[in-house]
Write a protein that holds these residues in place. Structure first.
Motif, mmCIF file in Angstrom:
data_model
loop_
_atom_site.group_PDB
_atom_site.id
_atom_site.type_symbol
_atom_site.label_atom_id
_atom_site.label_comp_id
_atom_site.label_asym_id
_atom_site.label_seq_id
_atom_site.Cartn_x
_atom_site.Cartn_y
_atom_site.Cartn_z
ATOM 1 N N THR A 75 0.904 -1.197 0.064
ATOM 2 C CA THR A 75 -0.137 0.125 -0.046
ATOM 3 C C THR A 75 0.780 1.449 -0.072
ATOM 4 O O THR A 75 2.170 1.176 -0.026
ATOM 5 N N LEU A 259 -11.377 -5.976 3.578
ATOM 6 C CA LEU A 259 -11.235 -4.727 3.112
ATOM 7 C C LEU A 259 -9.655 -4.409 2.395
ATOM 8 O O LEU A 259 -9.484 -3.121 1.978
ATOM 9 N N ARG A 261 -6.165 -2.862 1.734
ATOM 10 C CA ARG A 261 -5.340 -1.708 1.922
ATOM 11 C C ARG A 261 -6.287 -0.775 2.669
ATOM 12 O O ARG A 261 -5.809 0.229 3.309
ATOM 13 N N TRP A 262 -7.837 -0.785 2.597
ATOM 14 C CA TRP A 262 -8.428 0.192 2.982
ATOM 15 C C TRP A 262 -9.030 -0.213 4.493
ATOM 16 O O TRP A 262 -9.931 0.527 5.004
ATOM 17 N N TRP A 263 -8.566 -1.067 5.248
ATOM 18 C CA TRP A 263 -8.983 -1.419 6.450
ATOM 19 C C TRP A 263 -8.007 -0.560 7.322
ATOM 20 O O TRP A 263 -6.790 -0.518 7.391
ATOM 21 N N LEU A 264 -8.631 0.291 7.992
ATOM 22 C CA LEU A 264 -8.157 1.519 8.848
ATOM 23 C C LEU A 264 -6.753 1.033 9.673
ATOM 24 O O LEU A 264 -5.894 1.875 9.766
ATOM 25 N N ASP A 304 -15.012 -0.069 10.723
ATOM 26 C CA ASP A 304 -14.335 -0.596 9.410
ATOM 27 C C ASP A 304 -14.923 0.001 8.108
ATOM 28 O O ASP A 304 -14.230 0.410 7.485
ATOM 29 N N ALA A 308 -13.120 2.570 5.403
ATOM 30 C CA ALA A 308 -12.552 2.238 4.323
ATOM 31 C C ALA A 308 -13.292 3.278 3.221
ATOM 32 O O ALA A 308 -12.397 3.637 2.374
ATOM 33 N N LEU A 312 -10.950 5.682 1.104
ATOM 34 C CA LEU A 312 -11.135 5.826 -0.509
ATOM 35 C C LEU A 312 -11.345 7.148 -1.104
ATOM 36 O O LEU A 312 -10.864 7.698 -1.801
ATOM 37 N N THR A 351 -22.509 3.987 5.927
ATOM 38 C CA THR A 351 -21.569 2.874 6.354
ATOM 39 C C THR A 351 -21.293 3.296 7.920
ATOM 40 O O THR A 351 -21.161 2.108 8.680
ATOM 41 N N ASN A 370 -12.179 -5.660 15.342
ATOM 42 C CA ASN A 370 -10.832 -5.123 14.835
ATOM 43 C C ASN A 370 -9.947 -4.924 15.614
ATOM 44 O O ASN A 370 -8.744 -4.459 15.401
#
Length: 379
Positions: A75, A259, A261-264, A304, A308, A312, A351, A370
């Motif tokens: 990433t 998710l 690379r978008w997983w915080l 989560d 994401a 993005l 979300t 998480n």
């Protein structure tokens, strides 16, 4: 989170010199001046390249020594958008996930700069201050095991907001905070901690030995270059019978895989190690601790899906003004950024609702949490 996803404030008419529009203009001008002052230093840093900011790549697991590694993630910096690429590898034998190649000391300084301090200090301080309920729940997790600890050391305390909130749960407890950043000195001046200790935990632990009934590490170990050394330091700082509280991201969370690379909680490039709970339990046992509680639902942070989408949007929107950019964005790019972020607001709201209403009640099951928490007693 970085402030870089917040839409710029568009000035409007104001009735006097102290109106919201004028205040926003002053704030914008002050930030622009700060960015301009920092730009030469960042230009010099980047002119020397980013390769020097990394250590040599490892061929073995830093936790168990196995050479059976697999690529977990590749990433970029999705938070500040500083230049560079980052990778996480996973050990096939013990499941440990770690940054590879890892940032050097110089790299850590570069990527942390202006995140929690400098340009980011005010925004990050405000974000942490708004999490009082989370801090209270963290403190309450100790209640079944320690009714009235005399003193408590919060490692990685930042601006000390946890300690301030935890006094509502343990009003007779003396809270100290330790951190590498200047935020801990600010915390002492603000009265959030009795003593603000600036420096590394491992380096300062000799003066803290056998001094505390409780040591907490809330989302701290993942930032450490040597998690095992931090655990040894915690044992040394605790009195016999004292308790250690640890919260860390759970690399076994289903959302970590879904998710990508978008997983915080991946939070690259700051998070260096992700320890599966079984590994942490074994390590604590070997150090002479007894794990008295393991929680998954309580430490879960319902962000989560929201996180994401937030990442993005921040990736596709034009960049806001930052000192590591070669030139400031023009009026058109600023307007396009505002439009992009505003267009994403309905999705962010949707979300957020899913995170709180659907996922949070299920977080303790099916590996949906998480994060996890371990409470251990020094025997």
């Amino acid at each position: 989170m970085s402030s870089s996803v917040e839409p710029p404030i568009t000035p409007g008419p104001a009735s006097d010199a102290h109106g919201p529009a004028n205040q926003a203009l002053k704030k914008g001008a002050a930030r622009a001046a700060a960015v301009a002052a920092l730009r030469p230093r960042y230009a010099d840093d980047l002119a020397r390249g980013t390769e020097r900011l990394f250590e040599p790549r490892r061929t073995d697991c830093p936790w168990c020594g196995s050479d059976r590694l697999e690529e977990r993630l590749r990433t970029t910096d999705l938070f500040q958008h500083k230049p560079g690429g980052f990778g996480l590898d996973r050990c096939r034998d013990c499941g440990h996930v770690f940054q590879n190649p890892r940032l050097s000391g110089e790299g850590l300084e570069f990527y942390y700069r202006d995140f929690y301090d400098g340009l980011g200090e005010k925004d990050m301080g405000g974000l942490f201050a708004g999490r009082r309920k989370t801090y209270v729940r963290r403190a309450e997790s100790l209640r079944p095991f320690a009714k009235a600890p005399e003193n408590w050391l919060d490692v990685g305390t930042g601006h000390g907001h946890f300690c301030e909130a935890a006094r509502a749960v343990f009003p007779g407890t003396l809270f100290d905070g330790l951190d590498l950043s200047a935020g801990v000195e600010l915390a002492e001046r603000a009265g959030r901690v009795a003593r603000g200790i600036r420096g590394g935990f491992v380096e300062r632990v000799a003066e803290l030995a056998d001094g505390y009934d409780v040591v907490s590490m809330f989302h701290y170990l993942e930032h450490s270059t040597d998690p095992r050394g931090e655990l040894r330091a915690a044992r040394r700082a605790l009195r016999p019978g004292g308790h250690l509280l640890i919260d860390v991201p759970d690399p076994e969370s289903r959302f970590a895989r879904l998710l990508g690379r978008w997983w915080l909680p991946w939070l690259q490039p700051q998070h260096l190690h992700f320890v599966p709970v079984a590994n942490l339990r074994r390590e604590l046992s070997g150090l002479g601790f007894t794990v008295v509680a393991e929680e998954h639902a309580g430490p879960h942070d319902p962000v989560d899906l929201l996180g994401a989408v937030w990442l993005l949007l921040n990736a596709v929107a034009p960049r806001e003004e930052q000192p590591w950019l070669s030139s400031p964005p023009g009026r058109f790019r600023r307007a396009l950024r505002t439009a992009t972020v505003l267009a994403g607001v309905p999705v962010l709201l949707a979300t957020a609702a899913l995170d709180h209403l659907v996922i949070r009640p299920l977080a303790g099951r099916r590996h949906l949490s998480n994060a996890y928490r371990v409470v251990a007693r020094r025997d």
